[in-house]
Design a protein around this motif. Structure first.
Motif, PDB file in Angstrom:
ATOM      1  N   ALA A 112      33.811  12.230  51.756  1.00  0.00           N
ATOM      2  CA  ALA A 112      34.477  13.138  50.818  1.00  0.00           C
ATOM      3  C   ALA A 112      33.895  14.534  51.020  1.00  0.00           C
ATOM      4  O   ALA A 112      32.678  14.693  51.095  1.00  0.00           O
ATOM      5  CB  ALA A 112      34.250  12.664  49.387  1.00  0.00           C
ATOM      6  N   ASN A 114      34.195  18.980  50.145  1.00  0.00           N
ATOM      7  CA  ASN A 114      34.720  20.068  49.330  1.00  0.00           C
ATOM      8  C   ASN A 114      34.835  21.305  50.214  1.00  0.00           C
ATOM      9  O   ASN A 114      34.621  21.223  51.425  1.00  0.00           O
ATOM     10  CB  ASN A 114      33.837  20.308  48.089  1.00  0.00           C
ATOM     11  N   ARG A 141      38.427  11.747  52.486  1.00  0.00           N
ATOM     12  CA  ARG A 141      38.978  12.290  51.242  1.00  0.00           C
ATOM     13  C   ARG A 141      38.533  13.741  51.065  1.00  0.00           C
ATOM     14  O   ARG A 141      37.360  14.008  50.820  1.00  0.00           O
ATOM     15  CB  ARG A 141      38.503  11.467  50.059  1.00  0.00           C
ATOM     16  N   HIS A 143      38.542  17.430  48.950  1.00  0.00           N
ATOM     17  CA  HIS A 143      38.618  17.890  47.559  1.00  0.00           C
ATOM     18  C   HIS A 143      40.077  18.265  47.274  1.00  0.00           C
ATOM     19  O   HIS A 143      40.786  18.736  48.161  1.00  0.00           O
ATOM     20  CB  HIS A 143      37.717  19.119  47.381  1.00  0.00           C
ATOM     21  N   SER A 159      42.479   9.300  51.909  1.00  0.00           N
ATOM     22  CA  SER A 159      42.587   9.191  50.454  1.00  0.00           C
ATOM     23  C   SER A 159      43.081  10.536  49.926  1.00  0.00           C
ATOM     24  O   SER A 159      42.365  11.527  49.995  1.00  0.00           O
ATOM     25  CB  SER A 159      41.225   8.854  49.844  1.00  0.00           C
ATOM     26  N   PRO A 161      43.562  13.009  47.225  1.00  0.00           N
ATOM     27  CA  PRO A 161      42.983  13.194  45.894  1.00  0.00           C
ATOM     28  C   PRO A 161      44.008  13.581  44.828  1.00  0.00           C
ATOM     29  O   PRO A 161      43.702  13.512  43.639  1.00  0.00           O
ATOM     30  CB  PRO A 161      41.973  14.321  46.102  1.00  0.00           C
ATOM     31  N   SER A 166      39.353   9.658  41.910  1.00  0.00           N
ATOM     32  CA  SER A 166      38.094   9.609  42.651  1.00  0.00           C
ATOM     33  C   SER A 166      37.385   8.263  42.536  1.00  0.00           C
ATOM     34  O   SER A 166      36.876   7.751  43.530  1.00  0.00           O
ATOM     35  CB  SER A 166      37.169  10.739  42.213  1.00  0.00           C
ATOM     36  N   PHE A 169      38.967   5.699  44.694  1.00  0.00           N
ATOM     37  CA  PHE A 169      38.518   5.929  46.076  1.00  0.00           C
ATOM     38  C   PHE A 169      37.152   5.279  46.285  1.00  0.00           C
ATOM     39  O   PHE A 169      36.933   4.576  47.254  1.00  0.00           O
ATOM     40  CB  PHE A 169      38.453   7.427  46.367  1.00  0.00           C
TER      41      PHE A 169
END
Length: 170
Positions: A112, A114, A141, A143, A159, A161, A166, A169
């Motif tokens: 994941a 960002n 995944r 952000h 995934s 979002p 979350s 996931f």
């Protein structure tokens, strides 16, 4: 200039309506920082609820109250001595606690990211190395602020979002 407009507007709103307190999260957003600054100017108590995993690059917690998820957050955040901090755990996790993986082997790795992590070269290298692992499923995944996500690294599943929550996931 954009935030100065928010700040001025919030000051007017707080002067007129005098809320007994303001509650907020995601305090690293400039819009919210204007909101908090205006509340402080008007003497309105500020209450922070932790938005995501703590990072030492986030702003100092300098609010009347801070509700944090755990000791890691206290150890990671810079916290003003004026702030009253309460540990509240992670209530959004409660309904998933029975799904904790107690296995001894790894079958899936979730990646994941960002905006700070969104570096094409580093992500390409990461997925190249992860794909060297045998019999491991890789789920990627980004952000929600990065969606739609246009890059395609070598992952097994994506995934989204904006569709999958979350904790689903995780």
């Amino acid at each position: 200039f954009y935030n100065a407009g928010f700040y001025t507007t919030y000051c007017k709103i707080f002067k007129k309506y005098r809320p007994s307190a303001v509650v907020f999260s995601n305090d690293n957003h400039p819009h919210i920082r204007s909101f908090v600054k205006a509340a402080k100017l008007e003497g309105i108590p500020t209450i922070y609820i932790q938005h995501c995993t703590a990072s030492n690059i986030f702003p100092i917690i300098d609010y009347d109250y801070g509700f944090l998820e755990g000791q890691f957050s206290i150890d990671t955040y810079s916290i003003s001595l004026k702030s009253k901090i309460k540990l509240v755990g992670m209530p959004k996790f409660d309904k998933f606690s029975s799904f904790i993986n107690n296995g001894t082997s790894i079958k899936t790795i979730g990646v994941a990211i960002n905006a700070i992590d969104n570096d094409n070269d580093k992500l390409s290298r990461l997925f190249f190395e992860l794909n060297k692992l045998k019999n491991i499923k890789i789920i990627f995944r980004p952000h929600p602020a990065l969606c739609p996500f246009n890059e395609n690294y070598d992952w097994d599943e994506f995934s989204n979002p904006n569709i999958e929550k979350s904790f689903d996931f995780l």
